[in-house]
Design an enzyme around this catalytic site. Structure first.
Site, PDB file in Angstrom:
ATOM      1  N   ASP A  16       0.862  -1.185   0.000  1.00 34.69           N
ATOM      2  CA  ASP A  16       0.000   0.000   0.000  1.00 34.69           C
ATOM      3  C   ASP A  16       0.899   1.236   0.000  1.00 34.69           C
ATOM      4  OD1 ASP A  16      -2.224   1.601   0.124  1.00 34.69           O
ATOM      5  OD2 ASP A  16      -2.623   1.250   2.251  1.00 34.69           O
ATOM      6  N   THR A 149     -13.220   0.585  -3.124  1.00 36.37           N
ATOM      7  CA  THR A 149     -12.519   1.045  -1.935  1.00 36.37           C
ATOM      8  C   THR A 149     -13.454   1.825  -1.016  1.00 36.37           C
ATOM      9  OG1 THR A 149     -10.502   2.194  -1.215  1.00 36.37           O
ATOM     10  CG2 THR A 149     -11.721   3.184  -3.042  1.00 36.37           C
ATOM     11  N   PHE A 171     -11.887  -1.557   4.913  1.00 39.17           N
ATOM     12  CA  PHE A 171     -10.892  -0.786   5.659  1.00 39.17           C
ATOM     13  C   PHE A 171     -10.896  -1.171   7.142  1.00 39.17           C
ATOM     14  CE2 PHE A 171      -9.605   3.171   3.095  1.00 39.17           C
ATOM     15  CZ  PHE A 171      -9.626   2.467   1.907  1.00 39.17           C
TER      16      PHE A 171
END
Length: 315
Positions: A16, A149, A171
């Site tokens: 990431d 996302t 997340f």
């Protein structure tokens, strides 16, 4: 064997980062980027020339086109160092406009193709709003793969599965952040660690649902705050991890075993779930954490996209 190498045996490790010079050290298969990571990178001395060169080359083009070309330039440099895919994000300011998202995504893919990159090596990142998921469904039908996302709610994951998107990024850390803040002084860090972490529980629920009902969408845990969250999701399809945490995994020789099990999930007694638009919007509205974190994430990514455009103007 260190924990990073152990994790790679049963989970695809994704870096990431927008700093592609860190990739050789950890050898991830895939890499994810976002506007915040790219913004941070181009403000440093190592990547400022990349920003300058891209802007000078395409001076006179529309600002949003130059921004996309910059993202693609980063993506191409990253793909030269990894064997898998890179995720490139559509401008978050388009998160509630299905057609504009489709158009922007198609342009990003065309820019990659013009650089000789095969379409299967690119995932288009889109915020998991209702409009974003519909855009992703259209793109998937056209052979463009997507990464949904800013995913915080089970309902978002269900609709992404219905849309047959390639991959979702729930997340973990941001979910935990919200619950920690809500609890205030009453938060018990030890009691909410590992498998009891609210973010870990969210991803585990999504993973088990997908495996139980044969949903092919890949689950990629994201936004980690600590190693405990990562270890508790070992066995997930993919985990996207910041370089700092990758380094900590590489430095540990403690044993690591899978925590998630697709075969076990297939035998679970779980209810089938389906949402139409109204049901999705109501379910999301009922989830205060997801509603707040989705809105907050879109605002933050949109602000960083605007800052990136300011840097482009200043060249």
């Amino acid at each position: 064997m260190n924990q990073l190498d152990a994790l790679k045996q049963f989970t695809t490790v994704v870096a990431d980062t927008g700093d592609f010079r860190q990739l050789a050290q950890f050898r991830p298969r895939d890499t994810t980027t976002n506007p915040s990571l790219i913004l941070r990178a181009v403000q440093g001395p190592e990547y400022a020339p990349l920003l300058h060169d891209t802007v000078v080359r395409w001076k006179g083009r529309a600002l949003d086109e130059i921004a996309d070309r910059l993202l693609v330039r980063f993506g191409c440099d990253i793909l030269a160092l990894i064997e898998g895919r890179v995720s490139t994000e559509v401008d978050a300011r388009l998160s509630f406009d299905t057609q504009a998202t489709v158009t922007r995504a198609e342009r990003i893919v065309e820019l990659y193709q013009a650089e000789g990159v095969h379409i299967d090596r690119v995932l288009i990142k889109i915020a998991a709003t209702w409009e974003g998921i519909q855009a992703a469904q259209t793109l998937e039908r056209r052979g463009i793969h997507t990464n949904l996302t800013l995913l915080f709610a089970f309902a978002q994951a269900v609709v992404c599965g219905q849309a047959r998107v390639q991959l979702i990024s729930p997340f973990v850390g941001r979910i935990c952040d919200w619950h920690r803040k809500q609890a205030g002084a009453g938060w018990d860090e030890a009691a909410n660690a590992g498998a009891n972490d609210p973010g870990v529980q969210s991803v585990t629920q999504i993973y088990n649902h997908y495996k139980r009902f044969g949903i092919a969408t890949e689950v990629m845990g994201a936004s980690f705050r600590n190693l405990g969250q990562i270890r508790a999701l070992a066995g997930c399809d993919l985990l996207t991890i910041a370089p700092e945490l990758l380094a900590q995994l590489a430095a540990s020789d403690a044993p690591l075993q899978p925590a998630l099990d697709a075969q076990a999930a297939r035998g679970m007694d779980l209810p089938a779930v389906h949402y139409d638009e109204a049901g999705f919007r109501y379910a999301l509205n009922e989830d205060a954490m997801a509603t707040e974190k989705l809105a907050e994430g879109i605002r933050a990514f949109a602000a960083d996209a605007a800052r990136l455009e300011q840097l482009i103007r200043a060249v």
